[in-house]
Design an enzyme around this catalytic site. Structure first.
Site, mmCIF file in Angstrom:
data_model
loop_
_atom_site.group_PDB
_atom_site.id
_atom_site.type_symbol
_atom_site.label_atom_id
_atom_site.label_comp_id
_atom_site.label_asym_id
_atom_site.label_seq_id
_atom_site.Cartn_x
_atom_site.Cartn_y
_atom_site.Cartn_z
ATOM 1 N N GLU A 123 -2.219 7.417 1.226
ATOM 2 C CA GLU A 123 -1.360 7.522 2.402
ATOM 3 C C GLU A 123 -1.869 8.562 3.394
ATOM 4 O O GLU A 123 -1.112 9.335 3.971
ATOM 5 C CB GLU A 123 0.080 7.850 1.991
ATOM 6 C CG GLU A 123 0.679 6.788 1.089
ATOM 7 C CD GLU A 123 2.126 7.058 0.748
ATOM 8 O OE1 GLU A 123 2.730 7.948 1.375
ATOM 9 O OE2 GLU A 123 2.659 6.378 -0.144
ATOM 10 N N GLU A 195 0.232 -0.999 -2.414
ATOM 11 C CA GLU A 195 1.618 -0.602 -2.656
ATOM 12 C C GLU A 195 2.540 -1.479 -1.827
ATOM 13 O O GLU A 195 2.364 -1.575 -0.614
ATOM 14 C CB GLU A 195 1.861 0.862 -2.262
ATOM 15 C CG GLU A 195 1.074 1.883 -3.055
ATOM 16 C CD GLU A 195 1.334 3.298 -2.563
ATOM 17 O OE1 GLU A 195 2.461 3.570 -2.091
ATOM 18 O OE2 GLU A 195 0.413 4.125 -2.640
#
Length: 321
Positions: A123, A195
């Site tokens: 991320e 994800e």
């Protein structure tokens, strides 16, 4: 200048040659993220038993914890390990450090622990890593239909540039990534979802984060992936995804939804039933799920954080050991 990811992958291919093994980074189409920001989840050895019982073979972790690597040894489960954000710049600045990390956390565990890939960073935006993060989805009640987000029957949308029809947000997100890659000159690269998930609970203002919505999304996502088909833009490229996540993680910071993405609760019981075979042999289960039960129309409420998707560019590796 090459990106940190490019440098790292090049170094990974430079192990001293004893033999070269093709590593297929994904078996089938369905995987799961095994996060451990919690103080009350099962030990890694018990996690291996759970994963085998529910027949999930592809697993991604966010570090290279040796206790986890040891627990997965000889299990046959396929593991993607993570290079944490703290190490990305360090690895990029020193080839010796990169080689040391790979030897300690990958090479020395092969082939007994079946490590099939490395996720570089997590991320991180701004070109620091090779993954593209779609921020947590917040509803637009005037334009986004809940059924469109949950893979439920809906009119869908038509992309005005390609004239392709989309009946779910998942496929539209993947094809947005393909379009961006093609514009950048990388049209032949494969995209995998590292994800994707839906929170089963959250703060008071996270009205879309409910067990019912999480159950619908994850059930229909699993059904969509098991069809082994592509997207409207890439119909021949079978879509693959890692669900987020295996457990609710009680120590994760941020809004309440961050601690409620797990298919399992901390005690190992299921958060909701999405029809996994073998669950009833391990834990208490609700009645079997059906598609009819999952139908729910309507519009998303304002400011409801419910869904996120993180995408990476898949690379098949040749790992030397």
């Amino acid at each position: 200048m090459r990106t940190p990811a490019a440098v790292f992958w090049c170094l990974l291919l430079l192990f001293p040659v004893q033999r070269i093994v093709r590593v297929d980074a994904f078996t089938g189409t369905y995987g799961i993220n095994y996060g451990r920001i919690a103080d009350n989840i099962p030990a890694p050895e018990n996690v291996v038993s759970i994963l085998k019982a529910i027949k999930i073979k592809n697993v991604k972790i966010f570090d290279s914890d040796h206790g986890v690597l040891k627990a997965f040894k000889g299990s046959g489960l396929e593991l993607v390990v993570g290079l944490s954000n703290d190490y990305v710049k360090e690895i990029n600045s020193s080839e010796d450090r990169a080689m040391e990390w790979v030897k300690d956390n990958v090479q020395s565990w092969l082939p007994d622990t079946k490590i099939t890939g490395i996720a570089v960073g997590n991320e991180v935006l701004g070109g620091e890593t090779w993954s593209w993060k779609r921020p947590s989805y917040k509803s637009d009640p005037e334009h986004i239909n809940l059924s469109y987000a949950l893979f439920l029957p809906n009119a869908g949308i038509v992309d005005p540039k390609t004239n392709l029809h989309y009946d779910n947000m998942f496929d539209a997100t993947i094809d947005a990534a393909y379009t961006a890659l093609e514009a950048a000159g990388y049209g032949k690269m494969e995209v995998e979802v590292t994800e994707t998930g839906w929170a089963s609970s959250g703060d008071e203002d996270e009205t879309g984060a409910t067990a019912q919505n999480a159950r619908i999304y994850n059930f229909n996502l699993r059904k969509r992936l098991f069809k082994r088909k592509g997207t409207p833009l890439r119909p021949k490229v079978v879509m693959k995804a890692y669900v987020f996540a295996l457990f609710n993680e009680d120590l994760k910071p941020g809004p309440g939804s961050e601690r409620h993405y797990g298919l399992f609760k901390a005690d190992g019981s299921i958060s909701y039933d999405i029809g996994f075979s073998g669950l009833s042999n391990l834990h208490t289960s609700s009645s079997p799920s059906t598609q009819k039960e999952f139908y729910a129309g309507g519009w998303l409420a304002p400011n409801s954080l419910v869904l996120f998707t993180c995408i990476w560019i898949a690379v098949h590796l040749y790992v030397r050991y």
